[in-house]
Motif scaffolding. Structure first.
Motif, short mmCIF file in Angstrom:
data_model
loop_
_atom_site.label_atom_id
_atom_site.label_comp_id
_atom_site.label_asym_id
_atom_site.label_seq_id
_atom_site.Cartn_x
_atom_site.Cartn_y
_atom_site.Cartn_z
N MET A 34 0.82 -1.21 0.00
CA MET A 34 0.00 0.00 0.00
C MET A 34 0.86 1.26 0.00
O MET A 34 0.56 2.23 -0.71
CB MET A 34 -0.94 0.00 1.21
N SER A 35 1.92 1.27 0.79
CA SER A 35 2.80 2.45 0.84
C SER A 35 3.48 2.69 -0.50
O SER A 35 3.59 3.83 -0.96
CB SER A 35 3.85 2.26 1.94
N THR A 36 3.94 1.62 -1.13
CA THR A 36 4.61 1.75 -2.43
C THR A 36 3.67 2.29 -3.50
O THR A 36 4.00 3.21 -4.25
CB THR A 36 5.19 0.40 -2.87
N VAL A 37 2.48 1.71 -3.56
CA VAL A 37 1.50 2.16 -4.56
C VAL A 37 1.11 3.61 -4.31
O VAL A 37 1.04 4.43 -5.25
CB VAL A 37 0.26 1.24 -4.54
N ALA A 38 0.85 3.96 -3.05
CA ALA A 38 0.46 5.32 -2.73
C ALA A 38 1.57 6.31 -3.08
O ALA A 38 1.31 7.40 -3.62
CB ALA A 38 0.10 5.43 -1.24
N ALA A 39 2.81 5.97 -2.77
CA ALA A 39 3.92 6.87 -3.08
C ALA A 39 4.06 7.10 -4.59
O ALA A 39 4.25 8.24 -5.04
CB ALA A 39 5.22 6.30 -2.51
N GLU A 70 -4.93 0.25 9.15
CA GLU A 70 -6.37 0.39 9.35
C GLU A 70 -6.85 1.70 8.73
O GLU A 70 -6.16 2.72 8.77
CB GLU A 70 -6.70 0.39 10.85
N PHE A 71 -8.06 1.68 8.16
CA PHE A 71 -8.60 2.87 7.50
C PHE A 71 -8.85 4.00 8.49
O PHE A 71 -8.61 5.17 8.17
CB PHE A 71 -9.89 2.51 6.76
N GLY A 72 -9.33 3.67 9.70
CA GLY A 72 -9.57 4.70 10.69
C GLY A 72 -8.29 5.42 11.09
O GLY A 72 -8.26 6.65 11.21
N ALA A 73 -7.22 4.67 11.28
CA ALA A 73 -5.94 5.28 11.62
C ALA A 73 -5.42 6.12 10.46
O ALA A 73 -4.79 7.17 10.67
CB ALA A 73 -4.93 4.20 11.99
N THR A 74 -5.69 5.69 9.23
CA THR A 74 -5.26 6.46 8.06
C THR A 74 -5.98 7.80 8.01
O THR A 74 -5.37 8.83 7.71
CB THR A 74 -5.54 5.67 6.77
N TRP A 110 -8.54 2.83 1.45
CA TRP A 110 -9.97 2.51 1.35
C TRP A 110 -10.19 1.38 0.35
O TRP A 110 -10.94 0.44 0.63
CB TRP A 110 -10.73 3.75 0.91
N LEU A 111 -9.55 1.45 -0.80
CA LEU A 111 -9.69 0.38 -1.80
C LEU A 111 -9.16 -0.94 -1.26
O LEU A 111 -9.77 -2.00 -1.47
CB LEU A 111 -8.95 0.76 -3.09
N ALA A 112 -8.03 -0.89 -0.56
CA ALA A 112 -7.47 -2.12 0.00
C ALA A 112 -8.38 -2.71 1.06
O ALA A 112 -8.56 -3.94 1.12
CB ALA A 112 -6.08 -1.82 0.60
N SER A 113 -8.99 -1.87 1.90
CA SER A 113 -9.89 -2.37 2.93
C SER A 113 -11.16 -2.96 2.32
O SER A 113 -11.65 -3.98 2.78
CB SER A 113 -10.25 -1.25 3.92
N ARG A 114 -11.68 -2.31 1.26
CA ARG A 114 -12.85 -2.87 0.58
C ARG A 114 -12.52 -4.22 -0.06
O ARG A 114 -13.32 -5.16 0.01
CB ARG A 114 -13.35 -1.89 -0.49
N PHE A 115 -11.37 -4.32 -0.68
CA PHE A 115 -10.96 -5.59 -1.30
C PHE A 115 -10.81 -6.67 -0.24
O PHE A 115 -11.24 -7.81 -0.44
CB PHE A 115 -9.65 -5.39 -2.06
N ASP A 116 -10.21 -6.31 0.90
CA ASP A 116 -10.01 -7.29 1.97
C ASP A 116 -11.35 -7.78 2.51
O ASP A 116 -11.53 -8.97 2.75
CB ASP A 116 -9.18 -6.66 3.08
N ARG A 117 -12.29 -6.85 2.70
CA ARG A 117 -13.62 -7.25 3.19
C ARG A 117 -14.34 -8.13 2.19
O ARG A 117 -15.03 -9.08 2.57
CB ARG A 117 -14.46 -6.01 3.52
N SER A 118 -14.23 -7.81 0.91
CA SER A 118 -14.92 -8.62 -0.10
C SER A 118 -14.34 -10.03 -0.17
O SER A 118 -15.08 -11.01 -0.31
CB SER A 118 -14.82 -7.94 -1.47
N VAL A 119 -13.02 -10.13 -0.02
CA VAL A 119 -12.40 -11.47 -0.04
C VAL A 119 -12.83 -12.26 1.18
O VAL A 119 -13.19 -13.45 1.06
CB VAL A 119 -10.86 -11.34 -0.09
#
Length: 208
Positions: free
Chosen positions: A46-51, A80-84, A178-187
């Protein structure tokens, strides 16, 4: 509650928060290695993609200090999305406070070591007065960038560039997490709703 009791209550709350952060840090160190590996890989990706997403458009636009967007995105991304979201607020509010105060101090007092000290102190103080103490450190850092980091152009341009780049990095980080958390929840949801494998009718009966 009377006003005289507020400082004591604030100190108690801060002490509890420090103890809670210490407990969380201790628990994180006790996680199994495979869990730390998985969490570390997710955070690293996530950090690499965001950067990259934050930095590459700034180069296409010709911005000279687009690296601040990448730095901000890396700083904001959390597991975590909340911490982000909390970190994103601190980054943007801190940049806005420190940038604005830095410019005002330069316009009033000029640019020298005394004005730098004044800008840092005021930035931290204003963050506390606005009840965003967690952004105080970022406010002081932004004031430092405005007053003592060499840059082309006026202080006002530097402040606007800094706030824009931080804002862009914040938006990218929030979107990626947010996208990563949605993907994780869907999986996880798909795994939870998938039917269990049925036993074949011709399977031999269990031994007595």
């Amino acid at each position: 509650m009377s006003d005289s009791g507020l400082p004591g209550a604030s100190r108690n709350a801060e002490a509890r928060l420090r103890r809670l952060r210490g407990r969380l840090a201790s628990l994180a160190k006790q996680l199994p290695r495979r869990v730390r590996l998985r969490e570390g890989l997710e955070h690293g990706v996530m950090s690499t993609v965001a950067a990259l997403v934050a930095y590459l458009p700034t180069q296409a636009l010709g911005l000279q200090e687009g690296f601040w967007a990448a730095i901000t995105a890396i700083a904001v991304v959390q597991s975590e999305f909340g911490a982000t979201r909390s970190m994103a607020r601190d980054q943007f509010v801190g940049a806005a406070i420190g940038g604005l105060i830095g410019v005002v101090v330069i316009l009033i007092t000029g640019q020298h070591i005394a004005s730098y000290a004044l800008a840092v102190g005021l930035s931290v103080l204003v963050a506390w007065l606005l009840n965003v103490a967690t952004a105080a450190r970022l406010a002081g850092i932004t004031a430092t960038i405005i007053l003592i980091v060499p840059h082309a152009g006026t202080a006002q341009r530097m402040m606007l560039s800094r706030v824009f780049e931080v804002g862009w990095g914040v938006c990218v980080a929030i979107a990626i997490v947010w996208l990563a958390s949605r993907f994780d929840r869907s999986v996880k949801g798909a795994a939870a709703t998938s039917p269990a494998p049925m036993q074949r009718d011709d399977a031999p009966p269990p031994r007595a």
